[in-house]
Design an enzyme around this catalytic site. Sequence first.
Site, PDB file in Angstrom:
ATOM      1  CG  HIS A 161      -1.931   1.089   1.271  1.00  0.00           C
ATOM      2  ND1 HIS A 161      -3.129   0.992   1.939  1.00  0.00           N
ATOM      3  CD2 HIS A 161      -1.921   2.338   0.740  1.00  0.00           C
ATOM      4  CE1 HIS A 161      -3.804   2.121   1.829  1.00  0.00           C
ATOM      5  NE2 HIS A 161      -3.070   2.970   1.104  1.00  0.00           N
ATOM      6  CG  HIS A 171      -1.350   6.081  -2.797  1.00  0.00           C
ATOM      7  ND1 HIS A 171      -2.473   5.823  -3.552  1.00  0.00           N
ATOM      8  CD2 HIS A 171      -1.667   5.732  -1.516  1.00  0.00           C
ATOM      9  CE1 HIS A 171      -3.429   5.340  -2.768  1.00  0.00           C
ATOM     10  NE2 HIS A 171      -2.961   5.273  -1.520  1.00  0.00           N
ATOM     11  CG  HIS A 227      -7.723   3.427  -0.473  1.00  0.00           C
ATOM     12  ND1 HIS A 227      -7.052   2.702  -1.408  1.00  0.00           N
ATOM     13  CD2 HIS A 227      -6.821   4.312   0.065  1.00  0.00           C
ATOM     14  CE1 HIS A 227      -5.789   3.110  -1.443  1.00  0.00           C
ATOM     15  NE2 HIS A 227      -5.621   4.071  -0.560  1.00  0.00           N
ATOM     16  CD  GLU A 255      -7.624   6.855   4.657  1.00  0.00           C
ATOM     17  OE1 GLU A 255      -6.595   7.489   4.927  1.00  0.00           O
ATOM     18  OE2 GLU A 255      -8.081   6.753   3.505  1.00  0.00           O
ATOM     19  CG  ASP A 280      -1.490   5.952   2.626  1.00  0.00           C
ATOM     20  OD1 ASP A 280      -1.735   5.755   1.428  1.00  0.00           O
ATOM     21  OD2 ASP A 280      -2.307   6.474   3.410  1.00  0.00           O
ATOM     22  CG  ASP A 281      -0.104   9.002   0.070  1.00  0.00           C
ATOM     23  OD1 ASP A 281      -0.022   9.020  -1.164  1.00  0.00           O
ATOM     24  OD2 ASP A 281      -1.108   8.572   0.680  1.00  0.00           O
TER      25      ASP A 281
END
Length: 350
Positions: free
Chosen positions: A25, A27, A205, A208, A286-287
């Site tokens: 996961h 991005h 997703h 969340e 994630d980011d």
Amino acid sequence: MTHVVFKSEQAALALLAALPKAELHVHIEGTLEPELMFALAMRNGVALPYKSVGEVRAAYAFDNLQSFLDIYYAGTQVLITQQDFFDMTWAYLERAHADHVVHTELFFDPQSHTVRGVDMGTVILGIHRACQQAAAQWGMSSALILCFLRHLSEDDAIATLLAAAPYRAHLVGVGLDSSEQGHPPDKFARVFAKAAAQGLKLVAHAGEEGPPAYVWQALDVLGVHRIDHGVRSMEDAALVARLAAERIPLTVCPLSNMALQVTPNLATHPIKTMLDANLCAMVNSDDPAYFGGYLNDNFAAIITALSLSPQDVLTLVRNGFEASFIDDRLRVQYELQLDNAMAQWTVQHG
């Protein structure tokens, strides 16, 4: 059984360095560090709304998912050429390799680029070329997951899937990301059915900022193989029971959850509770350029905040390989590497 914690911070860091890991996961646009953002802006003649790297980092204080997405999409404006996508992806892969990531599955958001006139092939081929180089240089395996932006229409998502058809060989699956609230998974039932018919793996997703009901929809309407985030699943006992019984993977991102105030702090993060409920949860970044840490940073933070044991860490890492879209031969190979690394660490630090 007594819960055995790490003897020292050094022992924990040594384990993180030793264990081969999968990241499922992340991005790729969320790995764009401010320094590279400015370099690409200069190369492509793009004006940024920030005067310095420091000013960009100062803006990384988010109230919720949308406040992050606003700056995230602004950053994508500097990505124009195939070389830009290569450079961004290679920078992430170098960091992942330093964290002993041996397999990664990269999300990318083509709609945020094609809307600016960037060709689908420019995006996919730039990312793919970096992944090929990582395989050649380090033996790192990887896969690409095309994500649909849920704040846009399903028709736009279908057009995006069609535009990606010439590059089908470079894709392992499709996903669903962007603004969750007000955009339930069932909005994308048709495009996910089309992707499934093409043999693509399905992830989304859900849970969340959105409610547990969105996780149910992702499973029952979209037919996903994995849930990305899914932390709010813990609010629904029947859902937790199903996730455990069916071994539905949850790609959890602790530092992201804290940065976006999904959880108020890491001490209250549910990932340990997820493990205790026998869920197939794992750690991801994630980011990471926006949320303060790559994969090992996320592991280190929750080890401290939740007093995780070496066995907890091993389980989280093993879950990552279990949930990955690799073939069984490669999975066995990575799991053997994992067991050997754990055995060696135990001799030295156990």
